[in-house]
Scaffold this active site. Structure first.
Site, short mmCIF file in Angstrom:
data_model
loop_
_atom_site.label_atom_id
_atom_site.label_comp_id
_atom_site.label_asym_id
_atom_site.label_seq_id
_atom_site.Cartn_x
_atom_site.Cartn_y
_atom_site.Cartn_z
N TYR A 79 0.84 -1.20 0.00
CA TYR A 79 0.00 0.00 0.00
C TYR A 79 0.88 1.25 0.00
O TYR A 79 0.58 2.23 -0.67
CB TYR A 79 -0.91 0.00 1.24
CG TYR A 79 -1.93 1.12 1.20
CD1 TYR A 79 -3.20 0.89 0.67
CD2 TYR A 79 -1.63 2.40 1.66
CE1 TYR A 79 -4.14 1.91 0.62
CE2 TYR A 79 -2.55 3.42 1.60
CZ TYR A 79 -3.80 3.17 1.09
OH TYR A 79 -4.72 4.19 1.02
N PHE A 131 -9.41 19.00 -24.61
CA PHE A 131 -9.83 17.61 -24.73
C PHE A 131 -11.08 17.46 -23.87
O PHE A 131 -11.26 18.21 -22.91
CB PHE A 131 -8.71 16.64 -24.30
CG PHE A 131 -9.13 15.21 -24.49
CD1 PHE A 131 -9.29 14.69 -25.77
CD2 PHE A 131 -9.45 14.40 -23.41
CE1 PHE A 131 -9.75 13.40 -25.97
CE2 PHE A 131 -9.90 13.10 -23.61
CZ PHE A 131 -10.05 12.60 -24.89
N THR A 132 -11.95 16.52 -24.21
CA THR A 132 -13.26 16.42 -23.53
C THR A 132 -13.11 16.42 -22.00
O THR A 132 -13.75 17.22 -21.31
CB THR A 132 -14.00 15.13 -23.96
OG1 THR A 132 -13.12 14.02 -23.81
CG2 THR A 132 -14.48 15.21 -25.40
N ASP A 222 0.12 18.24 -21.41
CA ASP A 222 -0.58 16.96 -21.49
C ASP A 222 0.22 16.06 -22.42
O ASP A 222 0.20 16.23 -23.65
CB ASP A 222 -2.01 17.18 -22.00
CG ASP A 222 -2.80 15.86 -22.11
OD1 ASP A 222 -2.16 14.78 -22.08
OD2 ASP A 222 -4.03 15.92 -22.24
N LYS A 265 -1.78 5.51 -23.49
CA LYS A 265 -1.56 5.77 -24.91
C LYS A 265 -0.10 5.53 -25.28
O LYS A 265 0.30 4.40 -25.49
CB LYS A 265 -2.04 7.17 -25.24
CG LYS A 265 -3.55 7.26 -25.09
CD LYS A 265 -4.10 8.64 -25.34
CE LYS A 265 -5.60 8.57 -25.52
NZ LYS A 265 -6.02 8.87 -26.87
N ARG A 388 -16.22 12.22 -33.35
CA ARG A 388 -15.57 13.36 -32.69
C ARG A 388 -16.11 14.62 -33.36
O ARG A 388 -15.50 15.19 -34.23
CB ARG A 388 -14.04 13.28 -32.79
CG ARG A 388 -13.42 12.13 -32.07
CD ARG A 388 -13.13 12.35 -30.59
NE ARG A 388 -14.22 12.21 -29.66
CZ ARG A 388 -14.06 11.98 -28.36
NH1 ARG A 388 -12.87 11.87 -27.83
NH2 ARG A 388 -15.08 11.87 -27.56
N PHE A 454 -21.76 11.79 -25.28
CA PHE A 454 -21.35 10.83 -26.30
C PHE A 454 -21.11 9.44 -25.74
O PHE A 454 -21.19 8.46 -26.45
CB PHE A 454 -20.09 11.31 -27.04
CG PHE A 454 -18.87 11.48 -26.16
CD1 PHE A 454 -18.64 12.68 -25.50
CD2 PHE A 454 -17.97 10.44 -26.00
CE1 PHE A 454 -17.52 12.83 -24.69
CE2 PHE A 454 -16.84 10.59 -25.20
CZ PHE A 454 -16.62 11.80 -24.54
N1 F0G Z 1 -5.59 13.91 -22.58
C1 F0G Z 1 -5.61 13.43 -23.83
C2 F0G Z 1 -4.88 14.14 -24.91
C3 F0G Z 1 -6.33 12.26 -24.12
O1 F0G Z 1 -6.35 11.83 -25.37
C4 F0G Z 1 -7.01 11.61 -23.08
C5 F0G Z 1 -7.78 10.42 -23.34
C6 F0G Z 1 -6.95 12.13 -21.79
C7 F0G Z 1 -6.22 13.29 -21.57
C8 F0G Z 1 -7.65 11.48 -20.64
O2 F0G Z 1 -6.95 10.32 -20.29
O3 F0G Z 1 -8.58 8.46 -20.74
O4 F0G Z 1 -6.55 8.09 -19.33
O5 F0G Z 1 -8.45 9.45 -18.50
N2 F0G Z 1 -8.11 10.04 -24.47
C9 F0G Z 1 -8.85 8.82 -24.76
C10 F0G Z 1 -9.17 8.76 -26.23
C11 F0G Z 1 -10.07 8.64 -23.92
O6 F0G Z 1 -9.88 7.82 -26.61
O7 F0G Z 1 -8.73 9.59 -27.01
P1 F0G Z 1 -7.67 9.02 -19.70
#
Ligand code: F0G
Length: 481
Positions: A79, A131-132, A222, A265, A388, A454
């Site tokens: 832990y 980003f979303t 990021d 990623k 998208r 979405f």
């Molecule tokens: N920043 C970027 C540029 C991303 O592409 C993503 C996630 C995140 C932050 C958030 O990271 O998913 O680990 O919480 N992109 C995924 C996609 C969801 O399908 O493009 P996460």
């Protein structure tokens, strides 16, 4: 990696061999139609048993290396004080030159902590593009995202190698208008996801950092897709032609105050991290870590994934790994462009992006052309992509529709997962669909969540076009494929 064939053509080639395989399955066209109807025309709601090639995302779906898998076996499940954490910290120091690191369960968890620690109600966060999830966390903290993208960032057909660059004139104007003290941070997103995986240049990053420093604004980077941005800098920015990816990444990091990334990623694992050389920033964020994620040495991650991420960070600096999906995407985009299928150019990282506005000019934006195209691609091929566009953009506070800047369908290429024959199949079915594009109609919501709609929203086709499309497909290919 690309090789040149004896006929002069360039071919992306797999720089790995396949040692473990997972069986795939191509459901017949009649089942694909049914599955899409059951999924409410939302590709997120399909089950993988109905999917042939899953190009929804490159997140957490990359093939892992033998070294990653073997490192996972030797993880230390404590832990607190886990040796797995210290192996991650050593990798972060080596790859990024950053001393302080905390794991988090994935990228959006880092965004949540950053918003908690830095964004006060009424603050602005400047970005090359949102980003979303990065926007959602700023919004939830009462802040506001201001995007400072360059003139042609949203042009789907362009020759600009660095459409992810942040516009410095707009940066200066935003600071002038609000005052630097009301700007929480400026966020630079590598291989900018929502504009088609487009990189920024090193020069732009340096310029943004210099301007941010002059105003006393922290620069947050990021790095979820950092290795691809580094690869594009090496390929496209003259100063870095002979520079290794490792050196490029270190130079990037000299120009940031805080790095965060999804580990799902470029790092080909599942998890995320925040890293910095600023002890004061580290302490400010760390205060929130045990509340939302976990103790400082695991941060909500499994120690197995911490081990895999540590190895993945080192491996992503290998050009054969960093280029593995980028070169396939370049081939995918080039071949589709040659056939006249509208794609985003230049080819970016993470995915081949189709331009639904040009693919389906007969569908108004209010009827979600990108969502309709993603559904049609699945029916015609069993390939799952992701909308998208406007569906991925939530309504404004007054309930009005916010039309997205671009209507894209993303066909993501998880790293080292698919082979060239899979790409050839995708190209063929997309060509067929483009010829038959008049058959495709719009969509309307039947169930619409208020936030990140979405993911769980359900839609219906306007005018029953799905049945017609499946019928024409079966007339050409039969039901079996
Ligand atoms: N920043 C970027 C540029 C991303 O592409 C993503 C996630 C995140 C932050 C958030 O990271 O998913 O680990 O919480 N992109 C995924 C996609 C969801 O399908 O493009 P996460």
């Amino acid at each position: 990696m690309n090789i040149t064939l004896s006929n002069g053509k360039v071919l992306p080639i797999e720089m790995h061999q396949i040692k473990i395989v997972q069986k795939t399955h191509l459901p017949p066209a009649s089942r694909r139609l049914e599955a899409m109807q059951e999924a409410g025309f939302n590709t997120f709601l399909l089950r993988t048993k109905d999917i042939f090639l899953d190009m929804l995302t490159d997140s957490g779906t990359n093939a892992m290396s033998d070294r990653q898998l073997s490192a996972m076996m030797a993880s230390d499940d404590a832990y607190a004080g886990s040796e797995s954490f210290f192996r991650l910290a050593a990798a972060v120091q080596e790859v990024f030159g950053l001393r302080f690191v905390m794991p988090v369960h994935q990228g959006r968890a880092a965004e949540h902590l950053l918003a908690k620690a830095f964004v006060k109600p009424g603050d602005a966060v400047l970005m090359n593009y949102h980003f979303t999830t990065s926007k959602a966390h700023v919004d939830l903290a009462g802040g506001r995202v201001i995007e400072l993208f360059g003139e042609d960032a949203l042009e789907t057909c362009s020759c600009n190698p660095f459409k992810g660059n942040l516009d410095l004139g707009k940066f200066a104007a935003a600071v002038e208008e609000r005052g630097p003290e009301r700007i929480a941070y400026v966020r630079m997103e590598a291989t900018t996801n929502l504009i088609g995986g487009q990189p920024f240049s090193m020069q732009n990053l340096r310029d943004v950092k210099a301007m941010a420093d002059s105003f006393g604004i922290p620069l947050v980077f990021d790095g979820s897709l950092i290795s691809e941005n580094a690869y594009f800098i090496q390929q496209r920015e003259a100063e870095f032609a002979g520079t290794t990816l490792q050196e490029i990444i270190l130079e990037m990091m000299r120009n940031v105050d805080i790095l965060y990334m999804s580990g799902r990623k470029s790092a080909a694992a599942r998890g995320g991290l925040i890293a910095t050389n600023r002890k004061d920033f580290y302490d400010r964020i760390l205060a929130w870590l045990p509340v939302y994620e976990g103790f400082a040495t695991y941060g909500g991650m499994s120690t197995k994934e911490i081990e895999a991420m540590a190895v993945g960070l080192r491996e992503m600096t290998d050009p054969a790994v960093a280029s593995s999906s980028a070169d396939f995407i370049e081939y995918f985009v080039r071949r589709l462009a040659e056939e006249g299928v509208p794609v985003v150019t230049p080819a970016g990282g993470l995915a081949c992006h189709l331009d639904a506005t040009r693919f389906l000019p007969h569908i108004p934006q209010s009827q979600y052309p990108a969502g309709a195209l993603a559904a049609a691609i699945y029916i015609a091929s069993g390939i799952r992509g992701m909308e998208r566009g406007t569906i991925s953009t939530d309504r404004g506070a007054d309930g009005s529709e916010t039309l997205a800047d671009m209507e894209l369908v993303r066909l993501a290429l998880p790293r080292r997962l698919y082979t060239l024959s899979h790409i050839e199949y995708a190209i063929d079915r997309l060509k067929w669909l483009f010829v038959h594009r008049e058959l495709i109609g719009g969509l309307k919501f039947v169930e619409e969540p208020a936030v990140l709609r979405f993911f769980f929203g359900r839609l219906a086709p306007i005018g029953g076009w799905d049945e017609r499309l499946a019928e024409d497909f079966r007339a050409d290919f039969g039901d079996a494929c």
